[in-house]
Write an enzyme that holds these catalytic residues in place. Sequence first.
Site, PDB file in Angstrom:
ATOM      1  N   THR A  92      89.718 113.689 -24.837  1.00  0.00           N
ATOM      2  CA  THR A  92      89.694 112.490 -25.665  1.00  0.00           C
ATOM      3  C   THR A  92      90.358 111.323 -24.946  1.00  0.00           C
ATOM      4  OG1 THR A  92      90.443 111.523 -27.757  1.00  0.00           O
ATOM      5  CG2 THR A  92      91.816 113.255 -26.851  1.00  0.00           C
TER       6      THR A  92
ATOM      7  N   SER B 191      99.340 112.065 -31.577  1.00  0.00           N
ATOM      8  CA  SER B 191      99.291 112.977 -32.737  1.00  0.00           C
ATOM      9  C   SER B 191      99.347 114.381 -32.158  1.00  0.00           C
ATOM     10  CB  SER B 191      97.996 112.795 -33.548  1.00  0.00           C
ATOM     11  OG  SER B 191      96.894 113.364 -32.843  1.00  0.00           O
TER      12      SER B 191
ATOM     13  N   TYR C 197      97.268 116.602 -32.639  1.00  0.00           N
ATOM     14  CA  TYR C 197      95.910 116.884 -32.156  1.00  0.00           C
ATOM     15  C   TYR C 197      95.711 116.316 -30.743  1.00  0.00           C
ATOM     16  CZ  TYR C 197      91.265 115.434 -30.876  1.00  0.00           C
ATOM     17  OH  TYR C 197      90.149 115.176 -30.138  1.00  0.00           O
ATOM     18  N   HIS C 198      95.986 115.012 -30.588  1.00  0.00           N
ATOM     19  CA  HIS C 198      95.745 114.407 -29.277  1.00  0.00           C
ATOM     20  C   HIS C 198      96.588 115.103 -28.199  1.00  0.00           C
ATOM     21  CE1 HIS C 198      94.104 110.994 -31.757  1.00  0.00           C
ATOM     22  NE2 HIS C 198      93.257 110.920 -30.749  1.00  0.00           N
TER      23      HIS C 198
ATOM     24  N   LYS D  63      95.060 118.145 -26.652  1.00  0.00           N
ATOM     25  CA  LYS D  63      94.080 117.846 -25.606  1.00  0.00           C
ATOM     26  C   LYS D  63      94.760 117.636 -24.255  1.00  0.00           C
ATOM     27  CE  LYS D  63      90.148 117.292 -27.824  1.00  0.00           C
ATOM     28  NZ  LYS D  63      89.110 118.323 -27.785  1.00  0.00           N
TER      29      LYS D  63
HETATM   30  P1  NAD Z   1      83.792 119.140 -35.487  1.00  0.00           P
HETATM   31  O1  NAD Z   1      85.021 119.518 -36.231  1.00  0.00           O
HETATM   32  O2  NAD Z   1      82.659 118.570 -36.233  1.00  0.00           O
HETATM   33  O3  NAD Z   1      83.255 120.421 -34.675  1.00  0.00           O
HETATM   34  C1  NAD Z   1      84.098 121.345 -34.056  1.00  0.00           C
HETATM   35  C2  NAD Z   1      83.442 122.720 -34.194  1.00  0.00           C
HETATM   36  O4  NAD Z   1      84.260 123.689 -33.523  1.00  0.00           O
HETATM   37  C3  NAD Z   1      83.332 123.165 -35.643  1.00  0.00           C
HETATM   38  O5  NAD Z   1      82.032 123.606 -35.932  1.00  0.00           O
HETATM   39  C4  NAD Z   1      84.350 124.299 -35.762  1.00  0.00           C
HETATM   40  O6  NAD Z   1      83.967 125.272 -36.704  1.00  0.00           O
HETATM   41  C5  NAD Z   1      84.387 124.840 -34.339  1.00  0.00           C
HETATM   42  N1  NAD Z   1      85.661 125.492 -33.979  1.00  0.00           N
HETATM   43  C6  NAD Z   1      86.918 125.007 -34.122  1.00  0.00           C
HETATM   44  N2  NAD Z   1      87.817 125.926 -33.693  1.00  0.00           N
HETATM   45  C7  NAD Z   1      87.115 127.002 -33.275  1.00  0.00           C
HETATM   46  C8  NAD Z   1      87.484 128.274 -32.747  1.00  0.00           C
HETATM   47  N3  NAD Z   1      88.761 128.628 -32.585  1.00  0.00           N
HETATM   48  N4  NAD Z   1      86.497 129.155 -32.437  1.00  0.00           N
HETATM   49  C9  NAD Z   1      85.193 128.828 -32.601  1.00  0.00           C
HETATM   50  N5  NAD Z   1      84.789 127.639 -33.108  1.00  0.00           N
HETATM   51  C10 NAD Z   1      85.742 126.735 -33.440  1.00  0.00           C
HETATM   52  O7  NAD Z   1      84.269 118.171 -34.311  1.00  0.00           O
HETATM   53  P2  NAD Z   1      83.407 117.137 -33.457  1.00  0.00           P
HETATM   54  O8  NAD Z   1      83.571 115.797 -34.040  1.00  0.00           O
HETATM   55  O9  NAD Z   1      82.059 117.669 -33.216  1.00  0.00           O
HETATM   56  O10 NAD Z   1      84.226 117.161 -32.093  1.00  0.00           O
HETATM   57  C11 NAD Z   1      83.869 118.082 -31.078  1.00  0.00           C
HETATM   58  C12 NAD Z   1      84.801 117.917 -29.896  1.00  0.00           C
HETATM   59  O11 NAD Z   1      84.707 116.590 -29.397  1.00  0.00           O
HETATM   60  C13 NAD Z   1      86.267 118.155 -30.225  1.00  0.00           C
HETATM   61  O12 NAD Z   1      86.877 118.862 -29.177  1.00  0.00           O
HETATM   62  C14 NAD Z   1      86.838 116.768 -30.322  1.00  0.00           C
HETATM   63  O13 NAD Z   1      88.194 116.779 -29.964  1.00  0.00           O
HETATM   64  C15 NAD Z   1      85.989 115.996 -29.347  1.00  0.00           C
HETATM   65  N6  NAD Z   1      85.861 114.578 -29.699  1.00  0.00           N
HETATM   66  C16 NAD Z   1      85.300 114.197 -30.881  1.00  0.00           C
HETATM   67  C17 NAD Z   1      85.185 112.839 -31.187  1.00  0.00           C
HETATM   68  C18 NAD Z   1      84.595 112.335 -32.480  1.00  0.00           C
HETATM   69  O14 NAD Z   1      84.643 111.111 -32.725  1.00  0.00           O
HETATM   70  N7  NAD Z   1      84.025 113.176 -33.326  1.00  0.00           N
HETATM   71  C19 NAD Z   1      85.655 111.889 -30.266  1.00  0.00           C
HETATM   72  C20 NAD Z   1      86.228 112.324 -29.078  1.00  0.00           C
HETATM   73  C21 NAD Z   1      86.332 113.671 -28.795  1.00  0.00           C
HETATM   74  N1  USQ Z   2      91.485 103.434 -38.473  1.00  0.00           N
HETATM   75  C1  USQ Z   2      91.559 102.422 -39.394  1.00  0.00           C
HETATM   76  N2  USQ Z   2      90.981 102.636 -40.610  1.00  0.00           N
HETATM   77  C2  USQ Z   2      90.337 103.785 -40.931  1.00  0.00           C
HETATM   78  C3  USQ Z   2      90.264 104.801 -39.972  1.00  0.00           C
HETATM   79  C4  USQ Z   2      90.859 104.594 -38.746  1.00  0.00           C
HETATM   80  O1  USQ Z   2      92.129 101.359 -39.152  1.00  0.00           O
HETATM   81  O2  USQ Z   2      89.852 103.910 -42.068  1.00  0.00           O
HETATM   82  C5  USQ Z   2      92.082 103.232 -37.139  1.00  0.00           C
HETATM   83  C6  USQ Z   2      93.121 104.256 -36.731  1.00  0.00           C
HETATM   84  O3  USQ Z   2      94.403 103.922 -37.195  1.00  0.00           O
HETATM   85  C7  USQ Z   2      92.987 104.259 -35.226  1.00  0.00           C
HETATM   86  C8  USQ Z   2      91.514 103.934 -34.987  1.00  0.00           C
HETATM   87  O4  USQ Z   2      91.033 103.364 -36.199  1.00  0.00           O
HETATM   88  O5  USQ Z   2      93.756 103.247 -34.676  1.00  0.00           O
HETATM   89  C9  USQ Z   2      90.669 105.139 -34.638  1.00  0.00           C
HETATM   90  O6  USQ Z   2      90.874 106.118 -35.641  1.00  0.00           O
HETATM   91  P1  USQ Z   2      89.757 107.216 -35.959  1.00  0.00           P
HETATM   92  O7  USQ Z   2      90.190 107.960 -37.177  1.00  0.00           O
HETATM   93  O8  USQ Z   2      88.426 106.604 -35.969  1.00  0.00           O
HETATM   94  O9  USQ Z   2      89.813 108.102 -34.651  1.00  0.00           O
HETATM   95  P2  USQ Z   2      90.932 109.067 -34.082  1.00  0.00           P
HETATM   96  O10 USQ Z   2      91.904 109.485 -35.089  1.00  0.00           O
HETATM   97  O11 USQ Z   2      91.489 108.427 -32.840  1.00  0.00           O
HETATM   98  O12 USQ Z   2      90.121 110.354 -33.693  1.00  0.00           O
HETATM   99  C10 USQ Z   2      88.716 110.341 -33.403  1.00  0.00           C
HETATM  100  C11 USQ Z   2      88.256 111.788 -33.451  1.00  0.00           C
HETATM  101  C12 USQ Z   2      88.986 112.594 -32.376  1.00  0.00           C
HETATM  102  C13 USQ Z   2      88.801 111.922 -31.027  1.00  0.00           C
HETATM  103  C14 USQ Z   2      89.226 110.451 -31.057  1.00  0.00           C
HETATM  104  C15 USQ Z   2      88.844 109.712 -29.794  1.00  0.00           C
HETATM  105  O13 USQ Z   2      88.519 112.339 -34.734  1.00  0.00           O
HETATM  106  O14 USQ Z   2      88.467 113.912 -32.350  1.00  0.00           O
HETATM  107  O15 USQ Z   2      89.574 112.596 -30.076  1.00  0.00           O
HETATM  108  O16 USQ Z   2      88.500 109.788 -32.124  1.00  0.00           O
HETATM  109  S1  USQ Z   2      90.077 108.534 -29.343  1.00  0.00           S
HETATM  110  O17 USQ Z   2      90.333 107.675 -30.477  1.00  0.00           O
HETATM  111  O18 USQ Z   2      89.584 107.805 -28.224  1.00  0.00           O
HETATM  112  O19 USQ Z   2      91.270 109.299 -29.020  1.00  0.00           O
END
Ligand code: NAD
Ligand code: USQ
Length: 482
Positions: free
Chosen positions: A232, A267, A269-270, A273
């Site tokens: 991320t 966070s 979560y982050h 990664k």
């Molecule tokens: P998502 O939650 O929709 O999908 C994740 C999938 O992984 C789910 O289907 C879940 O069941 C599966 N999973 C989780 N833990 C598991 C485990 N231990 N074993 C097997 N399966 C498991 O998430 P997404 O939005 O599709 O994101 C996918 C990836 O991309 C993540 O690693 C996330 O960090 C990254 N990412 C997402 C975004 C975004 O905006 N959605 C942005 C940047 C990075």
């Molecule tokens: N935000 C708002 N209002 C909202 C939702 C979010 O102001 O209603 C702000 C947040 O405070 C943050 C930004 O928008 O500053 C992005 O938040 P987000 O919820 O859209 O994204 P984030 O929490 O950063 O996480 C998402 C995905 C995560 C991925 C990440 C990429 O859930 O899996 O890793 O985007 S990044 O942001 O580049 O780290």
Amino acid sequence: MAHFAIAHCNMNSFPATKTFVRSTGSCSAICRYSLPFQIDSCSRKILRSRKVRQQNLSIVRATAAPMNQEVEKSLLSGSLQSDPFSKSKKVMIIGGDGYCGWATALHLSNKGYEVAIVDNLVRRLFDHQLGIDSLTPISSIQNRIQRWKSITGKNIQLYIGDICEFEFLAEAFKAFEPESVVHFGEQRSAPYSMIDRSRAVYTQHNNVIGTLNVLFAIKEFSPECHLVKLGTMGEYGTPNIDIEEGYITITHNGRTDTLPYPKQASSFYHLSKVHDSHNIAFTCKAWGIQATDLNQGVVYGVRTDETEMHEELYNRFDYDGVFGTALNRFCVQAAVGHPLTVYGKGGQTRGYLDIRDTVQCVELAIANPAKQGEFRVFNQFTEQFSVNDLANLVTTVGKKLGLDVQTMNVPNPRVEAEEHYYNAKHTKLIELGLQPHLLSDSLLDSLLNFAIKYKDRVDTTQIMPTVSWKKIGVKPQSVTSR
Ligand code: NAD
Ligand code: USQ
């Protein structure tokens, strides 16, 4: 027809960690759930009433049947149809039932790759536990795969289980023998990881141990396999200098070195990664693993060429305060007449990309693999926006559609810079051939119309943020009861 071997796991009597092994004819499956907390009685009722136990929390391996070559030919897009290498390449997609993973699985299958999905469906369980739901109705993974097969003639294999359970992952690796592994399978919500101690621990355990297991599986069973790992952009935080792609060259006290770019995640979560990236980099050096870390920005949109083919192939679209991301949330908020929820001053700037570019980037990374022992990092986004920029864009396009779009400044539930410098490089995927779908009025228009189409499914009580970075504590929280 694909056929299924199903071993049912009874979640009610399921201790937190327990291994089940079941063999049925040619199909075998192993599963061990390691959940962060007990399922409460309410979730249990929902699971029971929706027959989720039977339909989704089972272990399934769909065995591939011969492809229907005619249908396949007619649906393959021109560019890759003539590439015999890509047609034979086996790609395991971990997290293939999720938002990015499902779209990618279909895209790669359509391009002629042999695809296997590995997923424990825990994301669907989070929905039940938090009382949230996708804007779009989504089919079970089994129905999704069957529908894909009926439309295209293509098989997607399915391994249901938890990658934190090494025995399960090892069986999946031995059975499928992947040449590339795309790892999406993590707990990906920053707010979810900040709900309480148990979710923080779960997130880091699930993500870090899952990735470690993938690395060990590659070393043991498929040492030539290319790992494409979803990282991320949030690993870098918001430094007051330009963000490079993975590495920075520094001169210090007269000596120069190229080092991993500093990480300042914000966070649990982050941070998971960041730990993943370090573990992957180390194993590339120590074991010669070949890996690409895709530091992805925030993804928006819902449609891809493949998910559009049928309602049963639709992707999930999260809009709630825990899993919904900024632009997707704003479109739903505009559609239902809820003020756009700008947190704090709204100057928070991030990289964003269309989900159609997510699938393109992953395809490019697979087709151009890292070298043996290389830890390659790509920044995967196409444009930068502040939260205020997004709110202004949605307001402008919403007005054209006759929507009365208002904005509210919500006290920021997160701890993050609200006004800052942000300039992140993102040229490596472009150099490989990425053709970005930039955020235009027409795309926003279609996203807003999509949100309007499903607005009756919106639960407006799920829109406001409920998770506070500062208030997180050890007491287990139930988000719905707050
Ligand atoms: P998502 O939650 O929709 O999908 C994740 C999938 O992984 C789910 O289907 C879940 O069941 C599966 N999973 C989780 N833990 C598991 C485990 N231990 N074993 C097997 N399966 C498991 O998430 P997404 O939005 O599709 O994101 C996918 C990836 O991309 C993540 O690693 C996330 O960090 C990254 N990412 C997402 C975004 C975004 O905006 N959605 C942005 C940047 C990075
Ligand atoms: N935000 C708002 N209002 C909202 C939702 C979010 O102001 O209603 C702000 C947040 O405070 C943050 C930004 O928008 O500053 C992005 O938040 P987000 O919820 O859209 O994204 P984030 O929490 O950063 O996480 C998402 C995905 C995560 C991925 C990440 C990429 O859930 O899996 O890793 O985007 S990044 O942001 O580049 O780290």
